[in-house]
Design a protein around this motif. Structure first.
Motif, PDB file in Angstrom:
ATOM      1  N   ARG A 260       0.838  -1.203   0.000  1.00 15.05           N
ATOM      2  CA  ARG A 260       0.000   0.000   0.000  1.00 15.05           C
ATOM      3  C   ARG A 260       0.873   1.253   0.000  1.00 15.05           C
ATOM      4  O   ARG A 260       0.573   2.248  -0.669  1.00 15.05           O
ATOM      5  CB  ARG A 260      -0.910   0.000   1.238  1.00 15.05           C
ATOM      6  CG  ARG A 260      -1.983   1.072   1.195  1.00 15.05           C
ATOM      7  CD  ARG A 260      -3.111   0.761   2.160  1.00 15.05           C
ATOM      8  NE  ARG A 260      -4.215   1.661   1.914  1.00 15.05           N
ATOM      9  CZ  ARG A 260      -4.597   2.628   2.731  1.00 15.05           C
ATOM     10  NH1 ARG A 260      -3.955   2.838   3.865  1.00 15.05           N
ATOM     11  NH2 ARG A 260      -5.626   3.392   2.437  1.00 15.05           N
ATOM     12  N   GLY A 261       1.970   1.214   0.748  1.00 17.12           N
ATOM     13  CA  GLY A 261       2.871   2.358   0.776  1.00 17.12           C
ATOM     14  C   GLY A 261       3.480   2.646  -0.571  1.00 17.12           C
ATOM     15  O   GLY A 261       3.696   3.809  -0.937  1.00 17.12           O
ATOM     16  N   GLY A 262       3.740   1.588  -1.338  1.00 14.42           N
ATOM     17  CA  GLY A 262       4.295   1.782  -2.674  1.00 14.42           C
ATOM     18  C   GLY A 262       3.351   2.533  -3.585  1.00 14.42           C
ATOM     19  O   GLY A 262       3.794   3.254  -4.492  1.00 14.42           O
ATOM     20  N   ARG A 263       2.057   2.369  -3.338  1.00  7.45           N
ATOM     21  CA  ARG A 263       1.067   3.074  -4.163  1.00  7.45           C
ATOM     22  C   ARG A 263       0.835   4.501  -3.683  1.00  7.45           C
ATOM     23  O   ARG A 263       0.348   5.345  -4.431  1.00  7.45           O
ATOM     24  CB  ARG A 263      -0.267   2.313  -4.142  1.00  7.45           C
ATOM     25  CG  ARG A 263      -0.201   0.919  -4.750  1.00  7.45           C
ATOM     26  CD  ARG A 263      -1.588   0.322  -4.940  1.00  7.45           C
ATOM     27  NE  ARG A 263      -2.307   0.154  -3.678  1.00  7.45           N
ATOM     28  CZ  ARG A 263      -2.250  -0.936  -2.926  1.00  7.45           C
ATOM     29  NH1 ARG A 263      -1.478  -1.959  -3.291  1.00  7.45           N
ATOM     30  NH2 ARG A 263      -2.951  -1.033  -1.812  1.00  7.45           N
ATOM     31  N   LEU A 264       1.164   4.780  -2.418  1.00  9.94           N
ATOM     32  CA  LEU A 264       0.878   6.100  -1.846  1.00  9.94           C
ATOM     33  C   LEU A 264       2.027   7.090  -2.002  1.00  9.94           C
ATOM     34  O   LEU A 264       1.863   8.275  -1.701  1.00  9.94           O
ATOM     35  CB  LEU A 264       0.546   5.949  -0.356  1.00  9.94           C
ATOM     36  CG  LEU A 264      -0.735   5.169  -0.028  1.00  9.94           C
ATOM     37  CD1 LEU A 264      -0.895   5.027   1.475  1.00  9.94           C
ATOM     38  CD2 LEU A 264      -1.967   5.860  -0.628  1.00  9.94           C
ATOM     39  N   GLY A 265       3.190   6.629  -2.423  1.00  8.71           N
ATOM     40  CA  GLY A 265       4.323   7.537  -2.575  1.00  8.71           C
ATOM     41  C   GLY A 265       5.136   7.656  -1.298  1.00  8.71           C
ATOM     42  O   GLY A 265       4.814   7.046  -0.266  1.00  8.71           O
TER      43      GLY A 265
END
Length: 382
Positions: A260-265
């Motif tokens: 999820r962090g990878g998608r949030l920047g």
């Protein structure tokens, strides 16, 4: 956090034999299907077949006679994989350590079946809901034991009861006429704990399976062969379920939040990493408290003062904080995981649900503990 790292940080110190035995348990659990809400009957059968029930049975009855420390680590390890299954194992180990006290050292009949047949015990405290009369030397018991964890697969049912001459514990074998168990299908959580309702209809209990309560504040009634005296074991082991649930939640949440962090920047990723770090901090605090108390009570048992030490309000208050820390750890992960974590298909949902349920299942322990500690502090000030 790898297992050797967390043991080095917070304890406990295990012997080489105990560490090897835990490694066997981890390997066994890795081969079990514990996903979703299916009752872990397969896993339970494997745990029994591998002799883990006999690990905490006294050597004189065919067991390995391992310590409370080992039992807590074993329960924690199971809770990493399945808090529901760990709750059931907690009841077994708690009763194994309690049996010598309950039976004034006469628990051989039950221990022999545990060691040779892997017999399970199910416990209940429904003394007020039972009608107990005496017919000759036997007791006759009628009533319903509700939410009796492990009952559908247990060989022995234990319950407290108001006996004609005072309080005591009654042991009933599952093949006794008049006993009927039905699984409960509408539990809100801990669905893998194999909980059931036990109906007793005029069940006759012979006198050798009826054990009056001992005065736990009187060390002179301590059975000579009793390694651990008193009634504090289950509460201690219940907290290992909370610690294991928090560990398991962190393990399954790490890849979920990482993706999820990878998608949030970068900013979103840093926020989720902070949540993981905060959850790990809660876990380390909870675990340090648990094994500090385990170690102190092990030492007190050698001196024969463990029941007095466990009755200290500060001890109970410390243990009650473990549940709050574990709940905090898991809740942080759920909050940052988003709505998807509330779906039953998400492995994190089961840990969050079970850690909440376990706080209810242990009863009003936390409220009672804080009240008792406050009362003790106020009394000293008067």
């Amino acid at each position: 956090m790898a297992d050797p790292d967390i043991d080095e940080l917070t304890g406990p110190a295990l012997s080489a034999a105990e560490a090897a035995r835990l490694a066997e348990l981890r390997e066994l659990l890795a081969g079990c299907d514990l996903a979703g809400d299916a009752h872990p009957a397969d896993a339970l059968a494997k745990v029994v077949a591998a002799g883990f029930l006999a690990d905490c049975v006294p050597a004189e009855h065919g067991g390995t006679e391992r310590s409370i420390t080992f039992a807590a680590r074993a329960v924690e390890e199971v809770a990493v994989a399945s808090p529901s299954l760990a709750w059931l194992l907690t009841i077994q180990y708690g009763l194994h350590f309690l049996l010598p006290t309950l039976t004034s050292g006469g628990g051989g009949e039950y221990f022999a079946e545990i060691a040779t047949n892997g017999a399970l015990l199910a416990g209940s405290h429904a003394r007020s809901g039972l009608a107990v009369t005496r017919d000759g030397a036997d007791l006759v018991v009628t009533g319903v034991l509700r939410y009796c964890s492990g009952a559908p697969v247990a060989r022995w049912i234990t319950t407290t009861a108001d006996l004609p001459e005072g309080g005591g514990t009654v042991f009933i074998r599952d093949d006794t006429p008049g006993i009927r168990c039905e699984p409960s299908t509408e539990l809100h959580g801990m669905r893998g704990s194999l909980t059931g309702f036990v109906h007793l209809d005029g069940v006759r209990v012979p006198p050798h399976r009826v054990h009056p309560f001992l005065d736990l504040n009187d060390p002179s009634v301590r059975p000579p062969a009793c390694r651990y005296f008193g009634g504090w074991h289950s509460l201690l082991l219940q907290n290992a379920v909370f610690v294991g649930a928090a560990r398991g939640a962190i393990a399954v949440a790490t890849p979920i939040l990482g993706a999820r962090g990878g998608r949030l920047g970068p900013a979103g990723s840093a926020l989720l990493e902070a949540a993981l770090g905060a959850a790990a901090t809660d876990l380390l605090q909870a675990r340090a408290i648990l094994y500090s108390r385990v170690g102190r009570l092990e030492a007190a048992a050698l001196a024969g003062t463990e029941q007095r030490n466990a009755a200290d309000p500060a001890h109970t208050a410390l243990l009650s904080s473990i549940a709050a820390l574990a709940f905090s750890a898991v809740s942080r992960l759920v909050e940052h995981g988003g709505g998807a974590t509330l779906l039953t298909a998400n492995p994190l949902e089961a840990y969050w649900r079970d850690v909440q349920l376990a706080r209810v299942a242990e009863g009003t322990q936390r409220t009672s503990a804080t009240h008792e500690l406050g009362h003790a502090l106020a009394a000293r000030a008067r």
